[in-house]
Enzyme design. Structure first.
Site, short mmCIF file in Angstrom:
data_model
loop_
_atom_site.label_atom_id
_atom_site.label_comp_id
_atom_site.label_asym_id
_atom_site.label_seq_id
_atom_site.Cartn_x
_atom_site.Cartn_y
_atom_site.Cartn_z
N ASP A 64 -135.37 -3.66 62.67
CA ASP A 64 -136.18 -4.43 63.62
C ASP A 64 -137.16 -5.31 62.82
OD1 ASP A 64 -137.97 -5.33 65.67
OD2 ASP A 64 -137.32 -3.63 66.90
N SER A 105 -137.67 -7.73 71.12
CA SER A 105 -136.67 -6.74 70.71
C SER A 105 -135.77 -6.31 71.86
CB SER A 105 -137.35 -5.53 70.09
OG SER A 105 -137.93 -5.89 68.86
N THR A 158 -135.18 -1.29 71.35
CA THR A 158 -133.92 -1.43 70.60
C THR A 158 -132.89 -0.36 70.98
OG1 THR A 158 -135.25 -2.39 68.83
CG2 THR A 158 -132.95 -1.88 68.31
N GLU A 272 -131.57 2.53 64.02
CA GLU A 272 -132.62 1.51 63.93
C GLU A 272 -133.74 1.89 62.96
OE1 GLU A 272 -135.47 1.09 67.03
OE2 GLU A 272 -135.92 -0.99 66.53
N HIS A 281 -145.90 -7.00 62.13
CA HIS A 281 -146.99 -7.29 63.07
C HIS A 281 -148.35 -7.04 62.43
CE1 HIS A 281 -144.79 -8.25 66.69
NE2 HIS A 281 -144.03 -7.18 66.56
N ASP A 319 -132.80 -7.87 64.85
CA ASP A 319 -132.92 -8.52 66.16
C ASP A 319 -133.68 -9.85 66.05
OD1 ASP A 319 -135.21 -7.12 65.45
OD2 ASP A 319 -135.44 -6.13 67.39
N HIS A 320 -134.59 -9.93 65.05
CA HIS A 320 -135.42 -11.11 64.80
C HIS A 320 -136.22 -10.83 63.55
CE1 HIS A 320 -138.75 -8.63 66.03
NE2 HIS A 320 -138.05 -8.30 67.11
N HIS A 346 -143.40 -12.47 66.14
CA HIS A 346 -142.02 -12.71 65.69
C HIS A 346 -141.86 -14.19 65.34
CE1 HIS A 346 -140.67 -9.18 68.48
NE2 HIS A 346 -141.50 -8.79 67.53
#
Ligand code: MG
Ligand code: ZN
Length: 383
Positions: A64, A105, A158, A272, A281, A319-320, A346
């Site tokens: 993630d 996510s 996720t 994950e 973050h 996912d990003h 993100h």
């Protein structure tokens, strides 16, 4: 006049206070941006010869928030080697969601689980809120064994995207209840409270036991479970950071593979590395590297199985990207790495794809995130 002087003195004092605070924040921030543990682990090179052209099993890793900088930071921290390098087929994934240039996510997870672009926040629903079938559900229909492993609550966006269908990612209790509607064989993560401490009064842990699951909270016991259905909860909410959760992820991955590989028809497992995103973050290089290396070691566990088995596809993507991270300095000799960040959120940048095993050659080039799902679905074995 005295009022003016007073105001001037006050503003001086306040200015100094603000300046001092800024300086502290900046200093702490600088510390967090450098990873420098000095430790590195041995990385093995695995065979690239496989026993079939199509896979029997698929192990799907999602980092993630994992962009190229996050991978490179980990590569530097481990002094120039990663297990990920065994995943020789590489590509890039375009991650935007149906309603936003920058995905969250939930939409990112749903694209990877179900092959549809949806709105940010959606779990297993398309942009018109219709239910979409996930690859885990298709694998189940084909008689394969299925599993989810996550370093967050198992109800978090996720993993939830692979098994639940809810209009908002924050509906943790509804997402937990969706687990009971499936036949998933193994899931290991946090989130026990969403199964037991609920507004509707249901005790889903009890219901899982009635359905034949072993429900276990102790990682040492989880590590020794070799067969049957398993619901492993190592935290009420999220598992802690690495220093708290220890080798949870590699152990959970080995346990899940061990149980799922009993199935003659093969298995689908999603793993994950949840907290790479949280490090992003927090603009925290240390946190990112720690969780990248933890996931890389877990990929090492999967590679050990896949190399011996010869019929297992491993795919890793994100996912990003999170943090708009750049690597500004580093040393392959000492493992020091210095990150810098452009956002606390993100970004819209493409993320890498890595693949190993039968079918891995499908995952090269630039593609939409939903194509990763389509390719894996096409490669699923069986009926
Ligand atoms: Mg996540
Ligand atoms: Zn995030």
């Amino acid at each position: 006049m005295t009022k003016k002087i007073l105001a001037f003195v006050l503003s001086l004092v306040m200015g100094f206070t603000l300046f001092a605070q800024d300086k502290n924040v900046a200093e702490d921030g600088e510390n967090l941006k450098i990873y420098d543990s000095g430790e590195a682990y041995q990385v093995k090179t695995f065979t690239q010869k496989f026993k079939s052209r199509k896979p029997k099993n698929i192990i799907f890793f999602i980092g993630d928030g994992m962009g190229v900088s996050q991978v490179h930071a980990a590569l530097t921290a481990n002094k120039g080697r990663l297990f990920i390098e065994n995943l020789k087929y590489t590509g890039f994934s375009k991650t935007s969601s149906a309603d936003n240039y920058i995905t969250d996510s939930a939409a990112g997870g749903t694209a990877l689980s179900s092959g549809v672009k949806t709105y940010n926040g959606a779990i297993g629903l398309d942009k018109d809120k219709n239910r979409v079938k996930t690859i885990l559900e298709i694998a189940e229909e084909k008689g394969m064994a299925t599993g989810l492993v996550s370093t967050s609550a198992i109800t978090h966006a996720t993993p939830a995207s692979f098994i639940a269908h809810q209009s908002n990612r924050n509906m943790y209790e509804e997402i937990a209840a969706d687990f009971l509607k499936t036949d998933i064989d193994v899931f290991i993560g946090g989130g026990y409270k969403h199964f037991t401490n609920r507004k509707d009064g249901r005790n889903l842990a009890g219901e899982l036991k009635e359905k034949g699951y072993t429900v276990e909270k102790d990682l040492n016991i989880i590590a020794n479970i070799k067969s049957g259905k398993l619901a492993g909860f190592v935290a009420e909410e999220h598992p802690g950071r690495l220093n708290e959760r220890g080798n949870f992820l590699p152990v959970a991955v080995s346990t899940a593979i061990n149980i799922l590989s009993d199935n003659k028809r093969g298995f689908f497992l999603m793993v994950e590395g949840s907290q790479i995103d949280w490090g992003g973050h927090a603009s925290n290089t240390d946190y990112i590297v720690e969780d990248m290396l933890d996931m890389d070691k877990s990929i090492g566990k999967a590679l050990e199985f896949a190399a011996k088995d010869g019929k297992t596809l491993i795919v890793l993507t994100a996912d990003h990207e999170t943090g708009g991270m750049a690597v500004l300095n580093g040393s392959f000799e000492t493992g020091m790495v210095k990150g810098e960040f452009t956002t606390g959120g993100h970004t819209g940048v493409m993320v890498p794809i890595f693949a190993y095993g039968p079918g891995a050659e499908e995952f090269i080039g630039i593609m939409e995130n939903i194509e990763i799902n389509e390719k894996m679905k096409k490669l699923l074995p069986g009926r």
